[in-house]
Write a protein that holds these residues in place. Structure first.
Motif: not given
Length: 837
Positions: A669-671, A682-688, A738-740, A784-787
């Motif tokens: 998780v990155t601000p 920028l964070r991993p996706i969640r089911p929610e 990862l989603v923004v 996103l590619a860099e992350e």
């Protein structure tokens, strides 16, 4: 030692074999195996089956021999040792010492027992059951259940996977593979050892309430694996789940020409967790018009002994058309006027016209054999007896319900205190306990940890003297509870609470001194440290327990159930694994009897589920905690309150037990700041995130879809739950998206998504990036590619690959800037890209 064996060329060593060897089958004395394995690895052999016994099953010398074998295998994969071998009937491969070859078919069979394999093989030849693979796994020194489930999940010949299991082996690998495959191919397990001794009773209540077999059941439920009890049921379920659609509910209609078999099926159905469907008034009216006056007028639908094929077909059609039914079981008993063959032909036509599962029990032998064959060819599973068929339907529903629970979109609960602040605070509590060589936290320390995770706790104070107790009691007012400070408790006899109404200082002082005196009588208790004082809560609500303890195979296990002083008497509890989401927590709660009593009393069940989610996050995040429970958790319409809590820490010399299911990777998780200066995450996706992903897909143009997916897919298809559950429900051991995300005027939205999907069998992953059309040109694709590269490095990937359309100039530029190597593929019309992260 010979140039030929039975006319086949023989060679003195693997190195002398001309050409490339794909598979080595090793059947030599155990002591020779490590050297042979090393020779195979040097010769480039990719896989070996070690049939030889004499390894860890023989004691310490065998363990050392097995370890040496693995150390010398290089990149070669090994099945075994101590196994029957491997059959691949579609490839006509028999690398076993079984006398017969299995028939080709659609069932992948895996077994830890070689002897059982030979018995199953004999049975399958008699019953004309075919296999896509027939594998004896042996000791699983290398290739595990997870590896084989992955392989069979990718195998087009395999439609279902059945497993005879004696031990779980690598639990996390098994659960991860099973969860991925079970959605498309049923995974059915017969696990022996239901009577194994329960887990060690521990300082918390939880330890005495969890048994190893119960934990295994919970593990199977979590990933959608169907557990059965007999070999017959193992293959019954492989057949019915391969042939018939899964039921959407537990309600079964039974059509029969005899009352007794219908009653037998009903008993088994209900006892196995299914339900007898209640027919609608419309269906009853239609059956009244169709059937003789003496029919049963209810379900089971007894169409009487003189039923002809047309009566069977129409009654079955009415039953299947009823909105109150989820499937049908059709029973035929051979009577003088019964036409088993024509009835079977009619039933096949009825079943093909609908979408609900149909099972059949054609009772009898030679008289119904032709009908049995017609039903089987038509895809309708047949059973000699109706109770066995009813049990199979109940198991079908159980399997379907487990999958529904896994992939049901959960609601997003309220956020708790900032992660970094919380972790720092809890670390200080744990460090202080370890510095004083304490493994048992005080009650106040335990409640402080709960509060840090947003779990409400009763106000609790520590009194070192009777004067302290009086002052605290006056502050709290009303009734109070005094208990011995938990850090010094070494015997349960000294840990009881004292309830009293505050009537001046005398009662409080007396209670304090009674507890101190009781402690003084405990041998070896150490220095007396005082008591805790907390308000007395009126017990007008319910008492629950949240708990966690360590299972030797699966690591931390969660417990929910009825709490209080009789928790170990009633044993009304359900087990699960951290981390939970709101849906999984709700399903866990629904397994208990106490759950049924909560809703009528106005308890907020959604809030209770989110409270259990936060408790699961505590267990997953605080790896120093070995055991803990909240007992009782007071629950009423007014809210929730933890009245008591116990936390036991693991010893510093004990390694942290691995989690069976990887938790949310919060480390990614990155601000970030968008180009307009506004904040985003920028964070991993969640089911929610499924509702946010629906909105995201509405922003995508046809061109964006074409460039990402190399073809067009309609919006309805892209935002269907069946498709988005694959996107949002990540197994973070296998895939990380990862989603923004940004929040604009109180509305959360996803601006872009990048994904790393690990490939089976190699330490590599495929990547992809997709940006919402309004956010093209804002640098999000590059970020996103860099992350994704950063995540790939952290995950230890050897390579990241992808494919980009030649016309997608923007994505190709991003790949070049990120260090990808480009390989144009003129035949495919796209460009392969790869990078070592």
């Amino acid at each position: 030692k010979r140039a030929q064996v039975l006319g086949i060329p023989a060679h003195p060593s693997i190195a002398a074999v001309p050409g490339v060897v794909d598979l080595a089958v090793i059947a030599t004395p155990a002591i020779t195996v490590p050297v042979i394995v090393a020779e195979c690895a040097a010769a480039g052999v990719r896989g070996a089956v070690i049939i030889s016994a004499g390894f860890k099953e023989c004691g310490s010398a065998g363990v050392a021999l097995e370890r040496e074998t693995l150390q010398r295998r290089g990149a070669m994969r090994i099945i075994g040792p101590n196994c029957l071998g491997v059959m691949l009937p579609h490839a006509n491969l028999n690398a076993t010492f079984a006398a017969s070859m299995a028939r080709p078919g659609s069932v992948g069979f895996l077994s830890q027992s070689g002897a059982l394999c030979t018995a199953i093989l004999d049975w399958s030849l008699r019953e004309n059951v075919g296999f896509s693979a027939f594998v004896s796994v042996g000791a699983m020194a290398d290739v595990s259940w997870g590896d084989l489930i992955d392989h069979l999940g990718d195998d087009p010949h395999t439609h279902s996977i059945v497993i005879y299991m004696e031990s779980i082996g690598d639990a996390r690998s098994f659960l991860s593979a099973a969860r991925e495959v079970a959605l498309t191919k049923p995974v059915i397990v017969l696990k022996v050892g239901r009577t194994a001794a329960a887990a060690r009773a521990a300082a918390s209540h939880t330890g005495s309430l969890t048994g190893s077999d119960d934990v295994l059941d919970a593990a199977f439920r979590r990933v959608g694996v169907l557990r059965v009890d007999t070999i017959a049921e193992l293959f019954d379920m492989a057949e019915v789940l391969a042939k018939q659609p899964r039921p959407s509910g537990p309600r079964l209609a039974i059509v029969t020409n005899a009352g007794g078999p219908g009653a037998l099926a009903t008993d088994m159905l209900v006892n196995s967790g299914g339900a007898l469907a209640t027919l609608s008034a419309e269906s009853l009216g239609a059956l009244d018009r169709l059937l003789p006056a003496h029919w049963s007028h209810q379900n089971p639908i007894d169409i009487l002994g003189d039923a002809d094929p047309e009566r069977y077909a129409e009654a079955s059609r009415i039953a299947l058309s009823d909105a109150n039914t989820d499937g049908a079981l059709v029973i035929l008993t051979p009577q003088a006027m019964t036409d088993a063959t024509a009835t079977a032909e009619n039933l096949v036509a009825v079943a093909k016209s609908g979408t609900k599962p149909v099972l059949a029990s054609w009772m009898g032998a030679a008289n119904v054999r032709a009908g049995d064959e017609i039903l089987n060819r038509g895809g309708i599973p047949t059973f000699s007896y109706p109770d066995r068929a009813a049990r199979a339907f109940a198991a079908m529903w159980r399997y379907s319900d487990h999958l529904r629970s896994i992939y049901e979109t959960p609601s997003l609960g309220p956020e708790t205190e900032e992660h970094a602040v919380r972790e720092s605070y809890i670390a200080r509590i744990l460090q202080e306990a370890r510095e004083h060589s304490r493994t048992l936290l005080t009650e106040t320390e335990s409640k402080e940890i709960l509060a840090a995770y947003g779990i409400p706790v009763v106000e609790t104070h520590v009194a070192r003297t009777d004067g302290d107790a009086v002052r605290i009691a006056r502050k709290l007012g009303g009734s109070v509870v005094l208990k011995l400070l938990s850090e010094v408790v070494t015997h349960k006899a000294a840990a009881g609470g004292v309830k009293l109404h505050l009537r001046g200082a005398t009662a409080v002082r007396r209670a304090f001194r009674e507890i101190a005196a009781a402690y003084a009588r405990v041998p070896g208790g150490g220095d007396f440290c005082g008591v805790t004082v907390q308000p007395m809560i009126e017990r007008s609500g319910f008492e629950l327990i949240f708990g966690s303890s360590i299972d030797p195979q699966f690591g931390p296990v969660l417990l929910f159930g009825a709490g209080g002083s009789l928790v170990e008497v009633f044993r009304d509890r359900a087990l699960g694994f951290p981390p939970l989401n709101a849906t999984l927590a709700r399903r866990m709660m629904e397994q208990t009897r106490i759950f049924q009593a909560l809703a009528p009393k106005g308890i907020d069940l959604d809030a209770l589920a989110h409270l259990l989610v936060r408790f699961s996050q505590l267990v997953a995040g605080q790896r120093w905690i070995a055991e803990c429970d909240i007992n009782p958790l007071h629950v009423s319409a007014e809210g929730f309150l933890a009245l008591d809590a116990r936390f036991v820490l693991r010893l510093a010399t004990d390694p942290a037990p691995p989690l069976a299911i990887r938790p949310y990777p919060a480390q990614y998780v990155t601000p970030i700041k968008l180009r307009d200066g506004s904040p985003a995450t920028l964070r991993p996706i969640r089911p929610e995130d499924e509702p946010l992903m629906v909105a995201f897909h509405r922003t995508l143009s046809e061109r964006s879809i074409h460039l990402r997916f190399f073809s067009q897919a309609g919006l309805d298809e892209r935002i269907s739950h069946e498709r988005l559950r694959r996107s949002c429900f990540n197994d973070y051991d296998r895939e990380i998206a990862l989603v923004v995300e940004r929040s604009h005027r109180g509305v959360h939205e996803i601006l872009g998504i990048g994904r790393l999907s690990k490939m089976h069998g190699v330490n590599e992953a495929e990547f992809s990036v997709l940006i919402a059309d309004p956010w093209h040109g804002h640098g999000l694709g590059t970020r996103l590619a860099e992350e994704l590269l950063r995540v790939g490095r952290a995950e230890g990937l050897a390579r990241i690959r992808g494919r980009v359309l030649a016309e997608n100039s923007v994505m190709l530029r991003i790949c070049r800037e990120a260090g990808f190597t480009l390989h144009p593929d003129s035949a495919a019309g796209d460009i392969a890209v790869e990078v070592v992260p």
